[in-house]
Design a protein around this motif. Structure first.
Motif, PDB file in Angstrom:
ATOM      1  N   ALA A  85       0.596  -1.066   0.294  1.00 41.60           N
ATOM      2  CA  ALA A  85       0.305   0.069   0.008  1.00 41.60           C
ATOM      3  C   ALA A  85       0.838   1.109   0.347  1.00 41.60           C
ATOM      4  CB  ALA A  85      -1.022   0.269   1.047  1.00 41.60           C
ATOM      5  N   MET A  86       1.921   1.095   0.431  1.00 40.74           N
ATOM      6  CA  MET A  86       2.306   1.790   0.855  1.00 40.74           C
ATOM      7  C   MET A  86       3.691   2.447  -0.891  1.00 40.74           C
ATOM      8  SD  MET A  86       5.044   2.695   4.173  1.00 40.74           S
ATOM      9  CE  MET A  86       4.137   2.780   5.565  1.00 40.74           C
ATOM     10  N   ILE A  87       3.704   1.578  -0.307  1.00 37.38           N
ATOM     11  CA  ILE A  87       4.826   1.517  -3.049  1.00 37.38           C
ATOM     12  C   ILE A  87       3.609   2.320  -3.492  1.00 37.38           C
ATOM     13  CG2 ILE A  87       5.379   0.309  -4.246  1.00 37.38           C
ATOM     14  CD1 ILE A  87       6.860  -1.632  -2.764  1.00 37.38           C
ATOM     15  N   ARG A  88       2.644   1.664  -3.253  1.00 34.62           N
ATOM     16  CA  ARG A  88       1.501   2.573  -4.628  1.00 34.62           C
ATOM     17  C   ARG A  88       1.224   3.900  -4.229  1.00 34.62           C
ATOM     18  NH1 ARG A  88      -4.702   0.397  -6.746  1.00 34.62           N
ATOM     19  NH2 ARG A  88      -5.128   2.454  -7.635  1.00 34.62           N
ATOM     20  N   ARG A  89       1.022   4.057  -2.708  1.00 30.36           N
ATOM     21  CA  ARG A  89       0.506   5.774  -2.590  1.00 30.36           C
ATOM     22  C   ARG A  89       1.805   6.439  -2.747  1.00 30.36           C
ATOM     23  NH1 ARG A  89      -1.153   6.842   3.227  1.00 30.36           N
ATOM     24  NH2 ARG A  89      -2.286   8.394   2.217  1.00 30.36           N
ATOM     25  N   PHE A  90       3.043   5.953  -2.103  1.00 31.56           N
ATOM     26  CA  PHE A  90       4.023   6.874  -2.367  1.00 31.56           C
ATOM     27  C   PHE A  90       4.299   6.847  -3.936  1.00 31.56           C
ATOM     28  CE2 PHE A  90       5.428   6.100   1.879  1.00 31.56           C
ATOM     29  CZ  PHE A  90       4.880   7.670   2.499  1.00 31.56           C
ATOM     30  N   HIS A  91       4.034   6.521  -4.665  1.00 30.39           N
ATOM     31  CA  HIS A  91       4.590   6.050  -6.620  1.00 30.39           C
ATOM     32  C   HIS A  91       3.302   7.165  -6.501  1.00 30.39           C
ATOM     33  CE1 HIS A  91       5.514   5.128 -10.366  1.00 30.39           C
ATOM     34  NE2 HIS A  91       3.809   4.799 -10.765  1.00 30.39           N
ATOM     35  N   ILE A 147       6.961   1.532  11.340  1.00 30.09           N
ATOM     36  CA  ILE A 147       6.096   1.790   9.736  1.00 30.09           C
ATOM     37  C   ILE A 147       6.628   3.480   9.724  1.00 30.09           C
ATOM     38  CG2 ILE A 147       3.897   2.468   9.881  1.00 30.09           C
ATOM     39  CD1 ILE A 147       4.625  -0.256   9.731  1.00 30.09           C
ATOM     40  N   LEU A 148       7.302   4.026  10.860  1.00 30.80           N
ATOM     41  CA  LEU A 148       7.422   5.309  10.038  1.00 30.80           C
ATOM     42  C   LEU A 148       8.748   5.753   9.316  1.00 30.80           C
ATOM     43  CD1 LEU A 148       6.745   8.469   9.800  1.00 30.80           C
ATOM     44  CD2 LEU A 148       8.396   9.093  11.672  1.00 30.80           C
ATOM     45  N   GLU A 149      10.010   4.696  10.007  1.00 29.33           N
ATOM     46  CA  GLU A 149      11.179   4.547   9.240  1.00 29.33           C
ATOM     47  C   GLU A 149      10.949   3.313   8.028  1.00 29.33           C
ATOM     48  OE1 GLU A 149      13.884   3.644  13.210  1.00 29.33           O
ATOM     49  OE2 GLU A 149      12.670   2.043  12.702  1.00 29.33           O
ATOM     50  N   LEU A 150       9.609   2.637   7.670  1.00 30.75           N
ATOM     51  CA  LEU A 150       9.627   2.020   6.470  1.00 30.75           C
ATOM     52  C   LEU A 150       8.932   2.762   5.850  1.00 30.75           C
ATOM     53  CD1 LEU A 150       8.647  -0.377   5.029  1.00 30.75           C
ATOM     54  CD2 LEU A 150       6.652  -0.725   5.739  1.00 30.75           C
ATOM     55  N   ALA A 151       7.912   4.038   5.674  1.00 30.01           N
ATOM     56  CA  ALA A 151       7.413   4.861   4.793  1.00 30.01           C
ATOM     57  C   ALA A 151       8.793   5.587   4.281  1.00 30.01           C
ATOM     58  CB  ALA A 151       6.519   5.692   5.677  1.00 30.01           C
ATOM     59  N   GLU A 152       9.732   6.140   5.533  1.00 28.36           N
ATOM     60  CA  GLU A 152      10.858   6.865   4.651  1.00 28.36           C
ATOM     61  C   GLU A 152      11.722   5.989   3.645  1.00 28.36           C
ATOM     62  OE1 GLU A 152      11.075   9.772   9.042  1.00 28.36           O
ATOM     63  OE2 GLU A 152      12.316   7.401   8.451  1.00 28.36           O
ATOM     64  N   ASP A 210       9.490  13.285  -2.587  1.00 27.36           N
ATOM     65  CA  ASP A 210      10.633  13.831  -1.630  1.00 27.36           C
ATOM     66  C   ASP A 210       9.813  14.874  -0.917  1.00 27.36           C
ATOM     67  OD1 ASP A 210      10.188  15.745  -3.941  1.00 27.36           O
ATOM     68  OD2 ASP A 210      11.798  16.018  -4.086  1.00 27.36           O
ATOM     69  N   GLY A 211       8.327  14.725  -1.107  1.00 25.62           N
ATOM     70  CA  GLY A 211       7.410  15.673   0.166  1.00 25.62           C
ATOM     71  C   GLY A 211       7.200  14.944   1.204  1.00 25.62           C
ATOM     72  N   ALA A 212       6.620  15.616   1.981  1.00 23.55           N
ATOM     73  CA  ALA A 212       6.266  15.466   4.396  1.00 23.55           C
ATOM     74  C   ALA A 212       6.162  14.160   4.227  1.00 23.55           C
ATOM     75  CB  ALA A 212       6.122  16.442   4.007  1.00 23.55           C
ATOM     76  N   ILE A 213       5.972  13.244   4.836  1.00 18.46           N
ATOM     77  CA  ILE A 213       5.122  12.259   5.627  1.00 18.46           C
ATOM     78  C   ILE A 213       4.649  12.386   6.725  1.00 18.46           C
ATOM     79  CG2 ILE A 213       5.653   9.651   6.022  1.00 18.46           C
ATOM     80  CD1 ILE A 213       8.282   9.464   4.726  1.00 18.46           C
ATOM     81  N   LEU A 214       2.827  12.087   6.708  1.00 20.62           N
ATOM     82  CA  LEU A 214       2.899  12.402   7.956  1.00 20.62           C
ATOM     83  C   LEU A 214       2.185  11.316   8.596  1.00 20.62           C
ATOM     84  CD1 LEU A 214       0.563  16.032   6.437  1.00 20.62           C
ATOM     85  CD2 LEU A 214       3.023  16.283   7.903  1.00 20.62           C
TER      86      LEU A 214
END
Length: 315
Positions: free
Chosen positions: A184-190, A245-250, A259-263
């Motif tokens: 889900a993160m891969i898709r959302r960040f892409h 999970i935040l480290e995974l998101a990074e 390179d945007g913000a992660i909230l």
């Protein structure tokens, strides 16, 4: 398990099942039995019994299951319990009845209590309350472990239970409604990168710690255990290392090039605070994971892009 034997991979089109097929084929397996859901409905007791009677598999990998992330588990509790109980019951019973020599049942790390000791040893099973958001799936998987143990005890059926940590890799589900956290993160960040979105918000506080195992490592572990392990005790499969999970998101954002913000959104559920597997038992047998998380995420992202390009979607 001889690689020339008749080997049934139940759920061969799923994340784990497809990895098992790749692993077995690389190893030289020459007689794989594969059936899609339309060809064989594993929730249909009569159909499963007829398949085993006709095809007579010698070894079985039970990788078929209804799976999903926190949202899917919380939204469809009846289906997660009913479908998984039906699949497990039908396959395990028919395998024993048809004289299968050995069966490998795949479970999940969510079988352990929400506040289990960390890392979670196999002995922690049934020592405390489960995580409420996925207890229906967990209860079904616990029932599968107990069914394997019961058939071993009463009938001498060589059924083993393998409990993987969080899995990811080629063949994963990237649907935002039903997928697990990493795809889900891969898709959302892409998609955020393509849209030049200023920020991406992830569920929860970002503080829960999770462990991730590449699905190709999981497949190799299953084949290894079918050849080297036979015991009533289920066995953990993982890497023995976790991150928040935040480290995974990074990590995902860096891999994707966002390179945007992660909230974070603390109003959404975190799930279990930590899920780190104690992998001492499988390490003692001589198996260890080989794919590092950064390399695995990069490989998975490349696979995701290939699927988009193959479907004619902008990537």
């Amino acid at each position: 398990m001889e690689l020339s034997a008749r080997i049934f991979v139940a759920g061969h089109r799923g994340l784990v099942g497809s990895a098992l097929v790749r692993c077995l084929q690389r190893a030289g397996a020459s007689n794989l039995l594969l059936r899609s859901r339309t060809e064989l409905d594993l929730t249909d007791q009569g159909a499963v019994a007829a398949f085993f009677a006709a095809e007579k598999p010698e070894f079985v990998f039970l990788a078929a299951a209804k799976v999903g992330g926190i949202k899917a588990n919380d939204t469809y509790p009846a289906e997660f319990l009913r479908d998984n109980l039906a699949i497990q019951t039908n396959v395990i019973h028919s395998a024993w009845q048809a004289g299968v020599r050995k069966l490998c049942f795949l479970g999940s790390s969510c079988i352990y209590p929400k506040l289990a000791p960390q890392p979670m040893p196999e002995e922690a099973l049934l020592t405390g309350p489960l995580e409420p958001t996925n207890e229906w799936y967990a209860i079904a998987k616990i029932a599968g472990i107990k069914m394997c143990q019961a058939y071993r005890r009463q009938y001498g059926f060589d059924a083993i239970s393998v409990m993987p940590t969080n899995l990811y890799g080629p063949g994963d589900n990237f649907d935002l409604e039903n997928s697990h956290v990493l795809p889900a993160m891969i898709r959302r960040f892409h998609e955020a990168k393509l849209a030049a979105a200023p920020s991406v918000t992830i569920w929860g506080t970002g503080t829960p710690r999770r462990e991730f195992l590449h699905v190709d490592d999981m497949a190799e572990a299953c084949v290894f255990l079918m050849q080297h392990y036979s015991d009533a005790m289920h066995i953990n499969v993982g890497v023995g290392v976790d991150l928040t999970i935040l480290e995974l998101a990074e990590l995902v954002a860096k891999t994707v090039g966002y390179d945007g913000a992660i909230l974070t959104d603390p109003s959404k559920p975190d799930g279990t605070p930590r899920k780190l597997m104690d992998v001492a038992r499988i390490h003692a047998l001589g198996w260890r994971a080989r794919v590092g998380l950064a390399d695995g995420v990069a490989q998975t992202y490349r696979w995701y892009l290939e699927q988009l390009q193959g479907a004619g979607v902008r990537a």
